[in-house]
Design a protein around this motif. Sequence first.
Motif, mmCIF file in Angstrom:
data_model
loop_
_atom_site.group_PDB
_atom_site.id
_atom_site.type_symbol
_atom_site.label_atom_id
_atom_site.label_comp_id
_atom_site.label_asym_id
_atom_site.label_seq_id
_atom_site.Cartn_x
_atom_site.Cartn_y
_atom_site.Cartn_z
ATOM 1 N N ILE A 13 -8.254 14.686 0.379
ATOM 2 C CA ILE A 13 -9.636 14.886 0.812
ATOM 3 C C ILE A 13 -10.109 13.705 1.649
ATOM 4 O O ILE A 13 -10.728 13.879 2.705
ATOM 5 C CB ILE A 13 -10.558 15.097 -0.399
ATOM 6 N N CYS A 14 -9.805 12.490 1.192
ATOM 7 C CA CYS A 14 -10.226 11.303 1.930
ATOM 8 C C CYS A 14 -9.552 11.232 3.288
ATOM 9 O O CYS A 14 -10.175 10.857 4.290
ATOM 10 C CB CYS A 14 -9.915 10.041 1.124
ATOM 11 N N ALA A 15 -8.282 11.621 3.345
ATOM 12 C CA ALA A 15 -7.557 11.615 4.614
ATOM 13 C C ALA A 15 -8.156 12.642 5.578
ATOM 14 O O ALA A 15 -8.287 12.391 6.782
ATOM 15 C CB ALA A 15 -6.080 11.915 4.380
ATOM 16 N N GLU A 16 -8.548 13.796 5.040
ATOM 17 C CA GLU A 16 -9.132 14.849 5.870
ATOM 18 C C GLU A 16 -10.462 14.409 6.460
ATOM 19 O O GLU A 16 -10.825 14.820 7.574
ATOM 20 C CB GLU A 16 -9.331 16.114 5.034
ATOM 21 N N ALA A 17 -11.181 13.549 5.737
ATOM 22 C CA ALA A 17 -12.472 13.060 6.228
ATOM 23 C C ALA A 17 -12.305 12.147 7.433
ATOM 24 O O ALA A 17 -13.228 11.983 8.236
ATOM 25 C CB ALA A 17 -13.216 12.330 5.115
ATOM 26 N N GLY A 18 -11.125 11.537 7.566
ATOM 27 C CA GLY A 18 -10.848 10.745 8.757
ATOM 28 C C GLY A 18 -11.344 9.320 8.747
ATOM 29 O O GLY A 18 -11.425 8.689 9.795
ATOM 30 N N PHE A 19 -11.654 8.783 7.548
ATOM 31 C CA PHE A 19 -12.104 7.403 7.441
ATOM 32 C C PHE A 19 -11.045 6.604 6.697
ATOM 33 O O PHE A 19 -10.986 6.637 5.468
ATOM 34 C CB PHE A 19 -13.450 7.324 6.719
ATOM 35 N N GLU A 20 -10.205 5.922 7.440
ATOM 36 C CA GLU A 20 -9.040 5.272 6.841
ATOM 37 C C GLU A 20 -9.435 4.206 5.831
ATOM 38 O O GLU A 20 -8.804 4.070 4.771
ATOM 39 C CB GLU A 20 -8.165 4.652 7.926
ATOM 40 N N LEU A 21 -10.479 3.425 6.138
ATOM 41 C CA LEU A 21 -10.898 2.376 5.203
ATOM 42 C C LEU A 21 -11.391 2.986 3.899
ATOM 43 O O LEU A 21 -11.047 2.503 2.806
ATOM 44 C CB LEU A 21 -11.992 1.510 5.821
ATOM 45 N N ALA A 22 -12.180 4.049 3.993
ATOM 46 C CA ALA A 22 -12.673 4.717 2.789
ATOM 47 C C ALA A 22 -11.509 5.291 1.998
ATOM 48 O O ALA A 22 -11.498 5.250 0.761
ATOM 49 C CB ALA A 22 -13.653 5.825 3.164
ATOM 50 N N ARG A 23 -10.516 5.795 2.696
ATOM 51 C CA ARG A 23 -9.329 6.340 2.024
ATOM 52 C C ARG A 23 -8.592 5.244 1.256
ATOM 53 O O ARG A 23 -8.175 5.440 0.112
ATOM 54 C CB ARG A 23 -8.402 6.971 3.055
ATOM 55 N N GLU A 24 -8.430 4.087 1.885
ATOM 56 C CA GLU A 24 -7.753 2.978 1.219
ATOM 57 C C GLU A 24 -8.536 2.503 -0.003
ATOM 58 O O GLU A 24 -7.955 2.199 -1.054
ATOM 59 C CB GLU A 24 -7.558 1.821 2.195
ATOM 60 N N LEU A 25 -9.860 2.445 0.133
ATOM 61 C CA LEU A 25 -10.699 1.980 -0.979
ATOM 62 C C LEU A 25 -10.654 2.946 -2.159
ATOM 63 O O LEU A 25 -10.543 2.520 -3.310
ATOM 64 C CB LEU A 25 -12.140 1.788 -0.510
ATOM 65 N N THR A 26 -10.750 4.247 -1.880
ATOM 66 C CA THR A 26 -10.728 5.206 -2.983
ATOM 67 C C THR A 26 -9.377 5.185 -3.696
ATOM 68 O O THR A 26 -9.304 5.303 -4.921
ATOM 69 C CB THR A 26 -11.032 6.635 -2.495
ATOM 70 N N GLY A 27 -8.307 5.039 -2.929
ATOM 71 C CA GLY A 27 -6.981 4.932 -3.547
ATOM 72 C C GLY A 27 -6.872 3.686 -4.403
ATOM 73 O O GLY A 27 -6.308 3.705 -5.504
ATOM 74 N N LEU A 28 -7.438 2.597 -3.892
ATOM 75 C CA LEU A 28 -7.430 1.339 -4.639
ATOM 76 C C LEU A 28 -8.201 1.483 -5.943
ATOM 77 O O LEU A 28 -7.714 1.093 -7.018
ATOM 78 C CB LEU A 28 -8.058 0.239 -3.780
ATOM 79 N N PHE A 29 -9.401 2.057 -5.879
ATOM 80 C CA PHE A 29 -10.214 2.216 -7.084
ATOM 81 C C PHE A 29 -9.541 3.159 -8.077
ATOM 82 O O PHE A 29 -9.626 2.961 -9.288
ATOM 83 C CB PHE A 29 -11.606 2.732 -6.723
ATOM 84 N N TRP A 30 -8.873 4.203 -7.574
ATOM 85 C CA TRP A 30 -8.162 5.137 -8.450
ATOM 86 C C TRP A 30 -7.065 4.404 -9.200
ATOM 87 O O TRP A 30 -6.928 4.541 -10.420
ATOM 88 C CB TRP A 30 -7.572 6.275 -7.621
ATOM 89 N N ASP A 31 -6.269 3.611 -8.485
ATOM 90 C CA ASP A 31 -5.147 2.897 -9.099
ATOM 91 C C ASP A 31 -5.626 1.880 -10.134
ATOM 92 O O ASP A 31 -5.059 1.768 -11.227
ATOM 93 C CB ASP A 31 -4.322 2.180 -8.032
ATOM 94 N N VAL A 32 -6.677 1.139 -9.786
ATOM 95 C CA VAL A 32 -7.181 0.125 -10.702
ATOM 96 C C VAL A 32 -7.794 0.773 -11.936
ATOM 97 O O VAL A 32 -7.576 0.324 -13.064
ATOM 98 C CB VAL A 32 -8.214 -0.787 -10.003
ATOM 99 N N TYR A 33 -8.540 1.856 -11.739
ATOM 100 C CA TYR A 33 -9.127 2.559 -12.880
ATOM 101 C C TYR A 33 -8.045 3.074 -13.813
ATOM 102 O O TYR A 33 -8.113 2.902 -15.034
ATOM 103 C CB TYR A 33 -10.004 3.718 -12.411
ATOM 104 N N ARG A 34 -7.016 3.688 -13.248
ATOM 105 C CA ARG A 34 -5.963 4.249 -14.077
ATOM 106 C C ARG A 34 -5.219 3.151 -14.845
ATOM 107 O O ARG A 34 -4.885 3.309 -16.020
ATOM 108 C CB ARG A 34 -4.983 5.049 -13.215
ATOM 109 N N ALA A 35 -4.993 2.006 -14.173
ATOM 110 C CA ALA A 35 -4.319 0.889 -14.840
ATOM 111 C C ALA A 35 -5.165 0.345 -15.979
ATOM 112 O O ALA A 35 -4.669 0.077 -17.077
ATOM 113 C CB ALA A 35 -4.009 -0.215 -13.829
ATOM 114 N N ALA A 36 -6.479 0.204 -15.726
ATOM 115 C CA ALA A 36 -7.369 -0.327 -16.757
ATOM 116 C C ALA A 36 -7.512 0.652 -17.908
ATOM 117 O O ALA A 36 -7.494 0.274 -19.079
ATOM 118 C CB ALA A 36 -8.740 -0.632 -16.153
ATOM 119 N N GLU A 37 -7.624 1.940 -17.603
ATOM 120 C CA GLU A 37 -7.778 2.964 -18.637
ATOM 121 C C GLU A 37 -6.534 3.007 -19.530
ATOM 122 O O GLU A 37 -6.632 3.098 -20.754
ATOM 123 C CB GLU A 37 -7.995 4.325 -17.983
ATOM 124 N N THR A 38 -5.368 2.920 -18.909
ATOM 125 C CA THR A 38 -4.122 2.944 -19.668
ATOM 126 C C THR A 38 -4.006 1.725 -20.561
ATOM 127 O O THR A 38 -3.614 1.817 -21.732
ATOM 128 C CB THR A 38 -2.915 2.998 -18.707
#
Length: 232
Positions: free
Chosen positions: A151-176
Motif C-alpha cells: 500500500i505504501c509503495a502504491e502511494a508513491g512516497f518512498e520516504l513514507a514507505r521506508e518509515l512505515t516499514g521501519l516502525f513495523w519492524d521495530v514494533y514487531r521486535a519490541a512486541e516479541t
Amino acid sequence: MARPQRSEEITKQIIDLIVERALPPGAPMPTELSLMEDIGVGRNSIRESIKALQALGIVEVRHGYGTFVGSAGSAALQTWLLFRTRTRGATDTERLRDLLEVREIIETELTRRVATSHRPELIERLESCVGRMRRKGPDAAVADREFHDLICAEAGFELARELTGLFWDVYRAAETELGGPTSSPANTAKRHQLIVDALACRDPDAAIEAVHRHFDEVRKRVKAGRYGGQPA
C-alpha cells in the motif's frame, strides 16, 4: 581529539560536501588529505567524523578499497528507535503505543490516497497477502509486513514507505521481546480484508475507517496483555 561540538560541525561539513558535489551512493569519498584541506582540520578530526558517518550509513568503509558514499539506509535509525523504545522509562504499553500512533497517522493518509487511485493488480496482490495471513507460521508475519508495504509503495512516497516499514519492524521486535499477546490468524486476516474491500471499492472513507479499526484492535490487544509480568 576534537571537542563534541566541533566534531558535529566537521561531520556536517563533510555531509554538505557530499551533497554539494552530488556524490551518489557508491561513489568514492574524497581522500583524507583532500578533506583536511577543504575543511581545514587535522587527520584525527576527519577520521572521527568518518567513523560517525559510517555508523549512520552515510559513508561506507571498505577495508583495502577505500571509503565510499553509503546508501544511508534505515538500519542505524532502526537500532536507535528500538533502543529508545526499550529504555525510555515509560511503561511497556506506552512504548508500543507510541509506535502504533505514528504508524497509524502515516498509513491512514497513504491508504486514503491509494483508495482514490491504484493499479488493478494491487487488489490481487493484497488478497494474496491476506490468504497467507490465514495460515499459521512465519510466512504470516512476512505477508502482514508485505501487505502494508504494498500500500505504501502504491502511494508513491518512498520516504513514507521506508518509515512505515521501519516502525513495523521495530514494533514487531519490541512486541516479541515483551512477550505480549498475539492475534489469531483469522482475526489478523479479517482486519486486513476490510482494508482490501475498501480499496477495491475505491472508497477513501471506508479505507480510513478500516485502517483505524485495524489499529484499534491492535491497541486493545496491547492494553489487555501483561508485559513483563505487570498489568498493562
